[in-house]
Design a protein around this motif. Sequence first.
Motif, short mmCIF file in Angstrom:
data_model
loop_
_atom_site.label_atom_id
_atom_site.label_comp_id
_atom_site.label_asym_id
_atom_site.label_seq_id
_atom_site.Cartn_x
_atom_site.Cartn_y
_atom_site.Cartn_z
N SER A 1 0.98 -1.30 0.01
CA SER A 1 -0.04 -0.14 -0.05
C SER A 1 0.92 1.46 0.10
O SER A 1 0.36 2.42 -0.74
N LEU A 2 2.10 1.11 0.58
CA LEU A 2 2.97 2.20 0.59
C LEU A 2 3.36 2.61 -1.02
O LEU A 2 3.53 3.58 -1.19
N SER A 3 3.68 1.69 -1.61
CA SER A 3 4.01 1.48 -2.87
C SER A 3 3.00 2.34 -3.85
O SER A 3 3.47 3.29 -4.51
N GLU A 4 2.08 1.90 -3.28
CA GLU A 4 0.56 2.50 -4.25
C GLU A 4 0.64 4.01 -3.87
O GLU A 4 0.36 4.61 -4.92
N ILE A 5 0.66 4.37 -2.74
CA ILE A 5 0.15 5.94 -2.35
C ILE A 5 1.26 6.54 -2.64
O ILE A 5 1.36 7.95 -2.99
N LEU A 6 2.63 6.09 -2.86
CA LEU A 6 3.83 6.78 -3.31
C LEU A 6 3.66 7.44 -4.78
O LEU A 6 4.25 8.61 -5.25
N THR A 7 2.78 6.63 -5.67
CA THR A 7 2.59 6.86 -6.73
C THR A 7 1.85 8.48 -7.03
O THR A 7 2.40 9.17 -7.75
N HIS A 8 1.00 8.71 -5.97
CA HIS A 8 0.37 10.00 -5.74
C HIS A 8 1.13 11.04 -5.02
O HIS A 8 1.45 12.18 -5.38
N TYR A 9 1.99 10.53 -4.00
CA TYR A 9 3.15 11.45 -3.49
C TYR A 9 4.32 11.24 -3.70
O TYR A 9 5.40 10.96 -2.99
N TYR A 10 4.50 11.32 -5.19
CA TYR A 10 5.73 11.00 -5.92
C TYR A 10 6.99 11.81 -5.33
O TYR A 10 8.12 11.20 -5.28
N PRO A 11 6.89 13.21 -4.89
CA PRO A 11 8.02 13.68 -4.37
C PRO A 11 8.68 12.93 -3.39
O PRO A 11 9.97 13.14 -3.02
N LEU A 12 7.99 12.46 -2.40
CA LEU A 12 8.51 11.66 -1.23
C LEU A 12 9.60 10.50 -1.57
O LEU A 12 10.31 10.07 -0.67
N ALA A 13 9.45 9.98 -2.82
CA ALA A 13 10.16 9.06 -3.46
C ALA A 13 11.62 9.72 -3.98
O ALA A 13 12.29 8.84 -4.70
N GLY A 14 11.60 10.79 -4.23
CA GLY A 14 12.80 11.64 -4.80
C GLY A 14 13.86 12.13 -4.02
O GLY A 14 13.85 11.66 -2.50
N ARG A 15 14.43 12.99 -4.34
CA ARG A 15 15.80 13.61 -3.59
C ARG A 15 16.16 14.87 -4.07
O ARG A 15 15.86 15.43 -5.18
#
Length: 451
Positions: free
Chosen positions: A78-92
């Motif tokens: 579910s974290l992987s799924e929600i990160l699609t919408h909160y994509y800046p949190l998976a960046g640098r």
Amino acid sequence: MATESVEVETVEKQTVKPSSQTPHVLRNFKLSLLDQFSPVAYIPFLLFYPNVVSTTTSNVSTHSVKAINERYQHLIKSLSEILTHYYPLAGRIKGNVVIVCNDDGAEFVKAHVKCSLSEILEHPDAEMLRRLLPIEPESTEAVTGKLLAVQVNLFECGGMAIGLTISHKIADASTVCTFINSWAATAHKSNKVMLPQFGVASLFPPLDFSDSEPPSMIYVKEKCTTRRYVFDDSKISVLQSKVSSSLVPKPTRVEAISALIWKCAIEASPKSSSNTLGSSPVRPSIFHQAVNLRKRVTPPLPDNLAGNLLVLSTSKAEESTTSVFDLKDLVAKIRAGIEEMKECATKLVDPNEAMQVLTEYRTNLMKDQEIETYSCTSWCRFPFYGADFGWGMPSWVSFAGCSVKNLFGFMDKRDCNGIETWLTLSEESMALFESKPKLLAYASLNTRVTC
């Protein structure tokens, strides 16, 4: 509970990436002006859940272990799924200007805690809670490395604590709350997922630091003591009545408690000689409070507008000829500081005025080390207790205390009426502060968490 007696064992680490690749057009996410001036730190947060399945012994059964592991894997998915919408949190972050949304991902940690959840909740200890987080809140990785890290802590009784650290360069308390509840709703397959809106940079355009040094506010860990105080609803009502005045006829819960803590902290400060004899002047002090702009600008901004929409109000208690500070006066100063900051916020949207306003603000923060400065943040009224990942609401939520001197934070009790306060002072100040009769008339020291 003795902190050193509990073992927290990391058993697994992995990187969780968005389930869908971030489109190229969204790869460069601009930080806003307020993001640029945010502290280099992580916002720490913990959610505690009791036994999620029944057990046959004091330890979890084989069936329970299987069910807990299934929930752990469900959190990852579910974290992987929600990160699609909160994509800046998976960046640098790059250069305090943009987040490169390259799907590098978030860190995900699994840990075993060698005690029961009830032992943690008996008398919560700040140092113990920090061990349930995946990274130190004061780490400079908040601007150089991962922007989100999660640690799932599994207790011997079958209970669970989800610890999160989110970089303050991209999030404030409101953003954290929206993210947690959206993640929980995704895990629960609920239709209540509140997707984020991005666009703070269009409201507060970033500054160009190509010819100058970018701002950097780094927290320095000091030797301090952190305490948790609990204010019950009935005591808060009495305090609010006591501090009301013609200037502030209806003080909020946070204003009333802030004034009380500020007063007691001033009197306990080693910089005030009055804390010994009570006859010498009390030196001036400054009180900062984080102000959420979403509901304080016209027209109001949406709750799901993600990023930093915080500014700090400033109130000053002038030097007093006695050791007595009037609580009504302190409440009025706090209210006036908030109103002034609302007006100041309108200047931040003008790039020509923004640098001057924020530079003056940072200068005022640092210019006089002789003036004791206190900072407050309130997470009250945010619906953190609604975070149901599929096994019920959390029994307790906490932001894990802090190790920054003269910083204190508020969080609703589970009943959403009382308030818990985490307060960090120097060891010398805390020894005097925690014995203040005025404080203890309204607050209890580190009582058991009532689930």
